[in-house]
Design a protein around this motif. Structure first.
Motif, PDB file in Angstrom:
ATOM      1  N   GLY A  39       0.774  -1.119   0.091  1.00  0.00           N
ATOM      2  CA  GLY A  39      -0.076   0.108  -0.196  1.00  0.00           C
ATOM      3  C   GLY A  39       0.854   1.368   0.009  1.00  0.00           C
ATOM      4  O   GLY A  39       1.989   1.292   0.328  1.00  0.00           O
ATOM      5  N   GLY A  40       0.153   2.527  -0.473  1.00  0.00           N
ATOM      6  CA  GLY A  40       1.098   3.547  -0.423  1.00  0.00           C
ATOM      7  C   GLY A  40       2.165   3.766  -1.599  1.00  0.00           C
ATOM      8  O   GLY A  40       2.992   4.455  -1.191  1.00  0.00           O
ATOM      9  N   ALA A  41       2.183   2.784  -2.340  1.00  0.00           N
ATOM     10  CA  ALA A  41       3.353   2.985  -3.402  1.00  0.00           C
ATOM     11  C   ALA A  41       2.742   2.677  -4.525  1.00  0.00           C
ATOM     12  O   ALA A  41       1.660   2.429  -4.919  1.00  0.00           O
ATOM     13  CB  ALA A  41       4.421   1.742  -2.904  1.00  0.00           C
ATOM     14  N   GLY A  42       3.552   2.858  -5.606  1.00  0.00           N
ATOM     15  CA  GLY A  42       3.368   2.888  -7.135  1.00  0.00           C
ATOM     16  C   GLY A  42       2.250   3.528  -7.445  1.00  0.00           C
ATOM     17  O   GLY A  42       1.519   3.448  -8.451  1.00  0.00           O
ATOM     18  N   GLY A  43       1.859   4.924  -6.690  1.00  0.00           N
ATOM     19  CA  GLY A  43       0.921   6.051  -7.350  1.00  0.00           C
ATOM     20  C   GLY A  43      -0.541   5.661  -7.147  1.00  0.00           C
ATOM     21  O   GLY A  43      -1.052   5.924  -7.686  1.00  0.00           O
ATOM     22  N   SER A  44      -0.596   4.774  -6.032  1.00  0.00           N
ATOM     23  CA  SER A  44      -2.117   4.391  -5.680  1.00  0.00           C
ATOM     24  C   SER A  44      -2.945   5.645  -5.282  1.00  0.00           C
ATOM     25  O   SER A  44      -2.412   6.566  -4.885  1.00  0.00           O
ATOM     26  CB  SER A  44      -2.186   3.259  -4.832  1.00  0.00           C
ATOM     27  OG  SER A  44      -1.452   3.801  -3.491  1.00  0.00           O
ATOM     28  N   SER A  45      -4.055   5.506  -5.438  1.00  0.00           N
ATOM     29  CA  SER A  45      -5.144   6.703  -5.169  1.00  0.00           C
ATOM     30  C   SER A  45      -5.384   6.734  -3.633  1.00  0.00           C
ATOM     31  O   SER A  45      -5.665   5.827  -3.216  1.00  0.00           O
ATOM     32  CB  SER A  45      -6.410   6.410  -6.091  1.00  0.00           C
ATOM     33  OG  SER A  45      -7.403   7.337  -5.529  1.00  0.00           O
ATOM     34  N   SER A  46      -5.498   8.220  -3.200  1.00  0.00           N
ATOM     35  CA  SER A  46      -5.659   8.365  -1.854  1.00  0.00           C
ATOM     36  C   SER A  46      -7.094   7.961  -1.621  1.00  0.00           C
ATOM     37  O   SER A  46      -7.560   7.907  -0.325  1.00  0.00           O
ATOM     38  CB  SER A  46      -5.631   9.575  -1.373  1.00  0.00           C
ATOM     39  OG  SER A  46      -6.443  10.630  -2.376  1.00  0.00           O
ATOM     40  N   ALA A  47      -7.918   7.920  -2.778  1.00  0.00           N
ATOM     41  CA  ALA A  47      -9.463   7.385  -2.673  1.00  0.00           C
ATOM     42  C   ALA A  47      -9.747   5.944  -2.509  1.00  0.00           C
ATOM     43  O   ALA A  47     -10.798   5.471  -2.515  1.00  0.00           O
ATOM     44  CB  ALA A  47     -10.317   7.974  -3.848  1.00  0.00           C
ATOM     45  N   ASP A  48      -8.694   5.103  -2.882  1.00  0.00           N
ATOM     46  CA  ASP A  48      -8.729   3.754  -2.736  1.00  0.00           C
ATOM     47  C   ASP A  48      -9.540   3.261  -1.533  1.00  0.00           C
ATOM     48  O   ASP A  48      -8.646   3.435  -0.420  1.00  0.00           O
ATOM     49  CB  ASP A  48      -7.323   3.024  -3.046  1.00  0.00           C
ATOM     50  CG  ASP A  48      -7.305   1.360  -3.184  1.00  0.00           C
ATOM     51  OD1 ASP A  48      -8.471   0.968  -2.845  1.00  0.00           O
ATOM     52  OD2 ASP A  48      -6.351   0.968  -3.550  1.00  0.00           O
ATOM     53  N   PRO A  49     -10.538   2.590  -1.496  1.00  0.00           N
ATOM     54  CA  PRO A  49     -11.035   2.088  -0.240  1.00  0.00           C
ATOM     55  C   PRO A  49     -10.137   1.231   0.645  1.00  0.00           C
ATOM     56  O   PRO A  49     -10.369   1.464   2.002  1.00  0.00           O
ATOM     57  CB  PRO A  49     -12.307   1.453  -0.833  1.00  0.00           C
ATOM     58  CG  PRO A  49     -12.928   1.922  -1.813  1.00  0.00           C
ATOM     59  CD  PRO A  49     -11.270   1.941  -2.788  1.00  0.00           C
ATOM     60  N   SER A  50      -9.367   0.238   0.009  1.00  0.00           N
ATOM     61  CA  SER A  50      -8.558  -0.556   0.734  1.00  0.00           C
ATOM     62  C   SER A  50      -7.569   0.338   1.863  1.00  0.00           C
ATOM     63  O   SER A  50      -7.084  -0.381   2.567  1.00  0.00           O
ATOM     64  CB  SER A  50      -7.839  -1.481  -0.128  1.00  0.00           C
ATOM     65  OG  SER A  50      -6.781  -0.779  -1.212  1.00  0.00           O
ATOM     66  N   GLU A  51      -7.114   1.490   1.430  1.00  0.00           N
ATOM     67  CA  GLU A  51      -6.261   2.195   1.995  1.00  0.00           C
ATOM     68  C   GLU A  51      -7.174   3.193   3.027  1.00  0.00           C
ATOM     69  O   GLU A  51      -6.905   3.184   4.211  1.00  0.00           O
ATOM     70  CB  GLU A  51      -5.268   2.890   1.327  1.00  0.00           C
ATOM     71  CG  GLU A  51      -4.392   2.262   0.468  1.00  0.00           C
ATOM     72  CD  GLU A  51      -3.473   3.000  -0.371  1.00  0.00           C
ATOM     73  OE1 GLU A  51      -3.214   4.213  -0.119  1.00  0.00           O
ATOM     74  OE2 GLU A  51      -2.894   2.364  -1.314  1.00  0.00           O
ATOM     75  N   LYS A  52      -8.139   3.917   2.482  1.00  0.00           N
ATOM     76  CA  LYS A  52      -8.791   5.016   3.358  1.00  0.00           C
ATOM     77  C   LYS A  52      -9.458   4.597   4.386  1.00  0.00           C
ATOM     78  O   LYS A  52      -9.401   4.934   5.399  1.00  0.00           O
ATOM     79  CB  LYS A  52      -9.912   5.518   2.332  1.00  0.00           C
ATOM     80  CG  LYS A  52     -10.434   6.975   2.866  1.00  0.00           C
ATOM     81  CD  LYS A  52      -9.437   7.959   2.980  1.00  0.00           C
ATOM     82  CE  LYS A  52      -9.892   9.244   3.642  1.00  0.00           C
ATOM     83  NZ  LYS A  52      -9.098  10.509   3.934  1.00  0.00           N
ATOM     84  N   LEU A  53     -10.207   3.209   4.208  1.00  0.00           N
ATOM     85  CA  LEU A  53     -10.976   2.697   5.350  1.00  0.00           C
ATOM     86  C   LEU A  53     -10.189   2.254   6.386  1.00  0.00           C
ATOM     87  O   LEU A  53     -10.885   1.764   7.439  1.00  0.00           O
ATOM     88  CB  LEU A  53     -12.074   1.652   4.764  1.00  0.00           C
ATOM     89  CG  LEU A  53     -13.181   2.347   3.859  1.00  0.00           C
ATOM     90  CD1 LEU A  53     -13.955   1.429   3.492  1.00  0.00           C
ATOM     91  CD2 LEU A  53     -13.933   3.610   4.270  1.00  0.00           C
ATOM     92  N   GLU A  71      -8.504   3.628   8.229  1.00  0.00           N
ATOM     93  CA  GLU A  71      -8.762   4.768   9.249  1.00  0.00           C
ATOM     94  C   GLU A  71      -9.585   4.661  10.342  1.00  0.00           C
ATOM     95  O   GLU A  71      -9.649   4.769  11.581  1.00  0.00           O
ATOM     96  CB  GLU A  71      -9.072   6.158   8.604  1.00  0.00           C
ATOM     97  CG  GLU A  71      -8.117   6.999   7.655  1.00  0.00           C
ATOM     98  CD  GLU A  71      -8.468   8.268   7.105  1.00  0.00           C
ATOM     99  OE1 GLU A  71      -9.654   8.672   7.589  1.00  0.00           O
ATOM    100  OE2 GLU A  71      -7.839   8.615   6.221  1.00  0.00           O
ATOM    101  N   LEU A  72     -10.652   3.665  10.010  1.00  0.00           N
ATOM    102  CA  LEU A  72     -11.401   3.304  10.911  1.00  0.00           C
ATOM    103  C   LEU A  72     -10.978   2.356  12.148  1.00  0.00           C
ATOM    104  O   LEU A  72     -11.845   2.042  12.950  1.00  0.00           O
ATOM    105  CB  LEU A  72     -12.670   2.575  10.164  1.00  0.00           C
ATOM    106  CG  LEU A  72     -13.361   3.542   9.093  1.00  0.00           C
ATOM    107  CD1 LEU A  72     -14.656   2.517   8.759  1.00  0.00           C
ATOM    108  CD2 LEU A  72     -13.938   4.676   9.802  1.00  0.00           C
ATOM    109  N   VAL A  73      -9.936   2.035  12.036  1.00  0.00           N
ATOM    110  CA  VAL A  73      -9.067   0.987  12.939  1.00  0.00           C
ATOM    111  C   VAL A  73      -8.753   1.816  14.112  1.00  0.00           C
ATOM    112  O   VAL A  73      -8.264   0.961  15.229  1.00  0.00           O
ATOM    113  CB  VAL A  73      -8.178   0.058  12.355  1.00  0.00           C
ATOM    114  CG1 VAL A  73      -8.598  -0.738  11.212  1.00  0.00           C
ATOM    115  CG2 VAL A  73      -6.981   0.779  12.228  1.00  0.00           C
ATOM    116  N   SER A  74      -8.859   2.939  14.079  1.00  0.00           N
ATOM    117  CA  SER A  74      -8.283   3.792  15.391  1.00  0.00           C
ATOM    118  C   SER A  74      -9.069   5.009  15.661  1.00  0.00           C
ATOM    119  O   SER A  74      -9.687   5.657  14.462  1.00  0.00           O
ATOM    120  CB  SER A  74      -6.955   4.007  15.361  1.00  0.00           C
ATOM    121  OG  SER A  74      -6.424   5.077  14.336  1.00  0.00           O
ATOM    122  N   GLY A  75      -9.395   5.594  16.650  1.00  0.00           N
ATOM    123  CA  GLY A  75     -10.061   6.700  16.940  1.00  0.00           C
ATOM    124  C   GLY A  75     -11.588   6.711  16.872  1.00  0.00           C
ATOM    125  O   GLY A  75     -12.205   5.515  16.867  1.00  0.00           O
TER     126      GLY A  75
END
Length: 405
Positions: A88-102, A104-108
């Motif tokens: 993740g976070g490499a190769g120009g992946s989109s900040s809107a990709d659900p696999s990365e954005k969601l 955030e729900l694992v904390s806070g």
């Protein structure tokens, strides 16, 4: 790239093992008196009500707070390395990709708006101040939009994702056909591992609800209780709370603060990429990630029971496969990587703080190793390359490793 590949060797797989529905025991109990005043109901009847629920449409506001007991400072310093190692976070992946954005729900704590109109249309919006992140499923398309970065992610929904029977198992493993059959199957599979009771009533999002409480009877589990607030009228779960034996804040406290069961407007599920937004098509990116991940996956192609996906490794049977130790809430999955564990002092500096903050050195008849811990899931990585993981205490992992020698 070399540092990224090196970092991937130090990722500790963490998965929940042993909280499967087939292991749940059922203890009938009458609802305690409380506010609101609702008719008495047994746990079996409440399970039947949940299974019979046919809620297809709803909209509302949802609040989720998560406290895994992870050291935030270590996480902050190590997330970059972990994301690189996981692909993740490499190769120009989109900040809107659900696999990365969601993730955030694992904390806070987070507030979301949710809308659903049957299996073909759903929308989830994550609110962050004036910024919003929206995930929309409408028929064949899945869209995601990050207002902060003005990036769009798009991919086609699986053709058979919502086809009738798509989630059924083999013919001899078909799901029970009626709520009564479901409750009977739970009873039949029940052992002495779990207590399920109805413990009072509550008001959730303005709705009358029963409180279904699930507790392990076995010593050694990290789970203290699971509480589910169930809508008294239609059987829809309204709130979910997971508590750890460590006490303190719930590990997960998620529930509706507002809910409406009427049909949302069709416009809620339409999306058009804003002019000038960067659009990333998910299919090509996913194929590239899978090809890259397959090169360095020491676990092979498949892991039984979905463990591969939970481990973030894309599956794998490992050198000696996956063995299951124990039963019920104290089930432990054992894997043999076939290679000695890397020394943490060799880890890239961006993940060193994370590994040190998460791990406890342990010794036993099995030898020595490190227990990586959260409030719910713990994993023991032995120095000779074996992994023991489950929703169990550190002592339970060490005992399992000792008995496995």
């Amino acid at each position: 790239m070399a540092e990224t590949r090196k970092a991937s060797r130090f990722i500790v797989p963490v998965a929940v093992a042993g909280v499967a529905a087939a292991t749940i025991g059922l203890v009938p109990a009458l609802a305690a008196s409380g506010d609101p005043d609702l008719p008495e109901i047994t746990a079996q009847q409440l399970i039947e009500k949940i299974a019979a629920s046919d809620t297809q449409t709803l909209s509302g506001t949802f609040r989720i707070s998560t406290d895994l007991g992870l050291p935030l400072e270590g996480l902050t310093s190590g997330l970059g390395g972990l994301a690189g190692g996981m692909g993740g976070g490499a190769g120009g992946s989109s900040s809107a990709d659900p696999s990365e954005k969601l993730t955030e729900l694992v904390s806070g704590s987070h507030t979301l708006r949710i809308a659903a109109d049957g299996p073909e249309r759903q929308r989830l919006t994550l609110l962050d101040g004036s910024d919003e992140y929206s995930l929309i499923h409408n028929g064949d398309d899945v869209w995601a939009y990050d207002s902060k970065s003005k990036e769009v992610f798009h991919e086609k929904a699986p053709a058979d994702a919502d086809a009738p029977g798509a989630h059924e198992g083999p013919k001899d493993k078909e799901l029970p056909g009626t709520p009564k059959q479901l409750a009977d199957e739970v009873l039949k599979a029940a052992g002495d591992t779990t207590s399920i009771t109805v413990d009072g009533t509550a008001k959730v999002a303005g709705r009358d609800a029963y409180q279904l409480v699930i507790k392990p009877k076995q010593a050694g589990s990290t789970v203290a209780s699971v509480k589910i607030a169930v809508d008294a009228a239609n059987g829809t779960p309204l709130k979910f709370t997971l508590n750890s034996v460590e006490g303190g804040k719930p590990v997960v406290d998620a529930g509706f603060t507002k809910i409406d069961f009427s049909k949302p407007a069709a416009s809620d599920f339409t999306f058009k990429a804003p002019e000038g937004a960067k659009v990333t098509e998910g299919a090509a990116e996913k194929a590239a990630e899978e090809a890259e991940g397959a090169k360095g996956n020491p676990f092979g192609d498949e892991l039984p029971g979905g463990l591969g996906e939970a481990f973030g490794l894309g599956g794998g049977t490992g050198k000696d496969g996956v063995n299951v130790i124990g039963e019920g809430w104290t089930t432990i999955a054992r894997l043999d990587t076939g290679a000695p564990a890397p020394k943490t002092d060799e880890a890239p500096k961006e993940v060193q703080g994370l590994l040190d903050s998460l791990g406890d050195k342990v010794d036993g008849e099995f030898g020595s190793g490190t227990v990586f811990k959260t409030k719910i899931v713990n994993a023991l990585l032995t120095d000779d390359g074996k992994v023991y993981v489950g929703a169990v205490t550190k002592d339970a992992l060490v005992n399992a490793a000792n008995a496995d020698k």
